[in-house]
Design a protein around this motif. Structure first.
Motif, PDB file in Angstrom:
ATOM      1  N   PRO A  56      17.815  93.528  66.667  1.00  0.00           N
ATOM      2  CA  PRO A  56      17.898  93.330  65.218  1.00  0.00           C
ATOM      3  C   PRO A  56      19.104  94.012  64.576  1.00  0.00           C
ATOM      4  N   LEU A  57      19.802  94.873  65.307  1.00  0.00           N
ATOM      5  CA  LEU A  57      20.920  95.613  64.731  1.00  0.00           C
ATOM      6  C   LEU A  57      22.237  94.844  64.774  1.00  0.00           C
ATOM      7  N   ILE A  58      22.322  93.803  65.625  1.00  0.00           N
ATOM      8  CA  ILE A  58      23.553  93.025  65.676  1.00  0.00           C
ATOM      9  C   ILE A  58      23.503  91.921  64.626  1.00  0.00           C
ATOM     10  N   ASP A  59      24.606  91.248  64.437  1.00  0.00           N
ATOM     11  CA  ASP A  59      24.697  90.158  63.473  1.00  0.00           C
ATOM     12  C   ASP A  59      24.097  88.907  64.104  1.00  0.00           C
ATOM     13  N   ASN A  60      22.849  88.594  63.783  1.00  0.00           N
ATOM     14  CA  ASN A  60      22.131  87.463  64.370  1.00  0.00           C
ATOM     15  C   ASN A  60      22.452  86.187  63.603  1.00  0.00           C
ATOM     16  N   LYS A  61      23.596  85.592  63.908  1.00  0.00           N
ATOM     17  CA  LYS A  61      24.023  84.373  63.228  1.00  0.00           C
ATOM     18  C   LYS A  61      23.452  83.142  63.924  1.00  0.00           C
ATOM     19  N   VAL A  62      23.132  82.149  63.114  1.00  0.00           N
ATOM     20  CA  VAL A  62      22.579  80.897  63.621  1.00  0.00           C
ATOM     21  C   VAL A  62      23.713  80.033  64.159  1.00  0.00           C
ATOM     22  N   ALA A  63      23.552  79.559  65.390  1.00  0.00           N
ATOM     23  CA  ALA A  63      24.530  78.654  65.992  1.00  0.00           C
ATOM     24  C   ALA A  63      24.080  77.203  65.839  1.00  0.00           C
ATOM     25  N   GLU A  64      22.762  76.977  65.943  1.00  0.00           N
ATOM     26  CA  GLU A  64      22.235  75.612  65.935  1.00  0.00           C
ATOM     27  C   GLU A  64      20.770  75.626  65.505  1.00  0.00           C
ATOM     28  N   ILE A  65      20.361  74.581  64.810  1.00  0.00           N
ATOM     29  CA  ILE A  65      18.947  74.372  64.487  1.00  0.00           C
ATOM     30  C   ILE A  65      18.563  73.005  65.024  1.00  0.00           C
ATOM     31  N   GLU A  66      17.449  72.966  65.719  1.00  0.00           N
ATOM     32  CA  GLU A  66      16.954  71.713  66.288  1.00  0.00           C
ATOM     33  C   GLU A  66      15.594  71.410  65.659  1.00  0.00           C
ATOM     34  N   PHE A  67      15.521  70.287  64.951  1.00  0.00           N
ATOM     35  CA  PHE A  67      14.281  69.836  64.313  1.00  0.00           C
ATOM     36  C   PHE A  67      13.638  68.783  65.211  1.00  0.00           C
ATOM     37  N   TYR A  68      12.335  68.831  65.364  1.00  0.00           N
ATOM     38  CA  TYR A  68      11.626  67.838  66.162  1.00  0.00           C
ATOM     39  C   TYR A  68      10.908  66.878  65.239  1.00  0.00           C
ATOM     40  N   ASN A  69      11.294  65.605  65.327  1.00  0.00           N
ATOM     41  CA  ASN A  69      10.749  64.521  64.505  1.00  0.00           C
ATOM     42  C   ASN A  69      10.950  64.819  63.013  1.00  0.00           C
ATOM     43  N   LEU A  70      12.200  64.971  62.663  1.00  0.00           N
ATOM     44  CA  LEU A  70      12.613  65.292  61.301  1.00  0.00           C
ATOM     45  C   LEU A  70      12.318  64.129  60.361  1.00  0.00           C
ATOM     46  N   GLN A  71      11.791  64.452  59.174  1.00  0.00           N
ATOM     47  CA  GLN A  71      11.551  63.473  58.117  1.00  0.00           C
ATOM     48  C   GLN A  71      12.162  64.007  56.826  1.00  0.00           C
ATOM     49  N   VAL A  72      12.916  63.177  56.144  1.00  0.00           N
ATOM     50  CA  VAL A  72      13.474  63.540  54.843  1.00  0.00           C
ATOM     51  C   VAL A  72      12.920  62.536  53.849  1.00  0.00           C
ATOM     52  N   ASP A  73      11.902  62.965  53.096  1.00  0.00           N
ATOM     53  CA  ASP A  73      11.264  62.072  52.133  1.00  0.00           C
ATOM     54  C   ASP A  73      11.833  62.217  50.733  1.00  0.00           C
ATOM     55  N   ASN A  74      12.357  63.402  50.428  1.00  0.00           N
ATOM     56  CA  ASN A  74      12.968  63.617  49.119  1.00  0.00           C
ATOM     57  C   ASN A  74      14.036  64.698  49.251  1.00  0.00           C
ATOM     58  N   LEU A  75      14.747  64.965  48.183  1.00  0.00           N
ATOM     59  CA  LEU A  75      15.845  65.927  48.235  1.00  0.00           C
ATOM     60  C   LEU A  75      15.384  67.375  48.175  1.00  0.00           C
ATOM     61  N   ASN A  76      14.089  67.616  47.906  1.00  0.00           N
ATOM     62  CA  ASN A  76      13.596  68.979  47.730  1.00  0.00           C
ATOM     63  C   ASN A  76      13.012  69.606  48.986  1.00  0.00           C
ATOM     64  N   GLU A  77      12.630  68.789  49.969  1.00  0.00           N
ATOM     65  CA  GLU A  77      12.048  69.344  51.186  1.00  0.00           C
ATOM     66  C   GLU A  77      12.281  68.406  52.359  1.00  0.00           C
ATOM     67  N   ILE A  78      12.233  68.995  53.538  1.00  0.00           N
ATOM     68  CA  ILE A  78      12.237  68.203  54.765  1.00  0.00           C
ATOM     69  C   ILE A  78      10.990  68.583  55.558  1.00  0.00           C
ATOM     70  N   LEU A  79      10.536  67.655  56.375  1.00  0.00           N
ATOM     71  CA  LEU A  79       9.355  67.880  57.215  1.00  0.00           C
ATOM     72  C   LEU A  79       9.752  67.710  58.666  1.00  0.00           C
ATOM     73  N   CYS A  80       9.089  68.449  59.534  1.00  0.00           N
ATOM     74  CA  CYS A  80       9.287  68.269  60.966  1.00  0.00           C
ATOM     75  C   CYS A  80       8.039  68.754  61.693  1.00  0.00           C
ATOM     76  N   VAL A 122       6.249  61.344  71.418  1.00  0.00           N
ATOM     77  CA  VAL A 122       7.674  61.255  71.697  1.00  0.00           C
ATOM     78  C   VAL A 122       8.400  62.301  70.853  1.00  0.00           C
ATOM     79  N   VAL A 123       9.101  63.206  71.516  1.00  0.00           N
ATOM     80  CA  VAL A 123       9.867  64.235  70.829  1.00  0.00           C
ATOM     81  C   VAL A 123      11.254  63.690  70.521  1.00  0.00           C
ATOM     82  N   THR A 124      11.583  63.632  69.234  1.00  0.00           N
ATOM     83  CA  THR A 124      12.900  63.164  68.811  1.00  0.00           C
ATOM     84  C   THR A 124      13.628  64.326  68.139  1.00  0.00           C
ATOM     85  N   PRO A 125      14.577  64.950  68.853  1.00  0.00           N
ATOM     86  CA  PRO A 125      15.282  66.092  68.268  1.00  0.00           C
ATOM     87  C   PRO A 125      16.437  65.676  67.363  1.00  0.00           C
ATOM     88  N   THR A 126      16.637  66.445  66.307  1.00  0.00           N
ATOM     89  CA  THR A 126      17.796  66.315  65.431  1.00  0.00           C
ATOM     90  C   THR A 126      18.460  67.685  65.406  1.00  0.00           C
TER      91      THR A 126
END
Length: 132
Positions: A56-80, A122-126
């Protein structure tokens, strides 16, 4: 245990277990605010970085995010169905919804999630890559 908040570069993301605890809802939040359903629950917050991060003391930067079965129904939230956050130091943090709250942890949590999937699922990654 139904909510997690992540802070990315000063922005808060709210992750909530929804749809009868079968999906994760991800939305931007202004502050940490919760809707508590039970009368006997005392709201509390805690930093889990010492538990989740390998270091936890190092800079834990995000390199990648993988969503499984991503759904975007509106601009305020995403589901997966689940998501995996991969840090630049190659540590993976996996999140999936459950009746008891959001499961969060390393590859063991992902393996358990995959082992419990229906055979016809079926796992669909984004993937979103943040490395330059």
């Amino acid at each position: 245990m139904r909510y997690l908040f992540f802070e990315f570069n000063g922005q808060l993301l709210k992750i909530e277990s929804v749809e009868q605890y079968s999906k994760l809802s991800i939305s931007q939040a202004i502050s940490v605010q919760l809707e508590i359903d039970l009368e006997d629950v005392i709201p509390a917050k805690s930093r889990i970085s010492n538990i989740i991060f390998n270091n936890p003391l190092i800079d834990n930067k995000v390199a990648e995010i993988e969503f499984y079965n991503l759904q975007v129904d509106n601009l305020n939230e995403i589901l997966c169905d689940a998501l995996k956050i991969i840090l630049q130091n190659k540590q993976a943090i996996f999140l999936d919804p459950s009746f008891l709250g959001i499961n969060i942890g390393p590859s063991d949590v992902e393996k358990l999630w995959r082992d419990n999937l229906a055979e016809d699922y079926v796992v669909t990654p984004t993937r979103i890559n943040f490395e330059t």
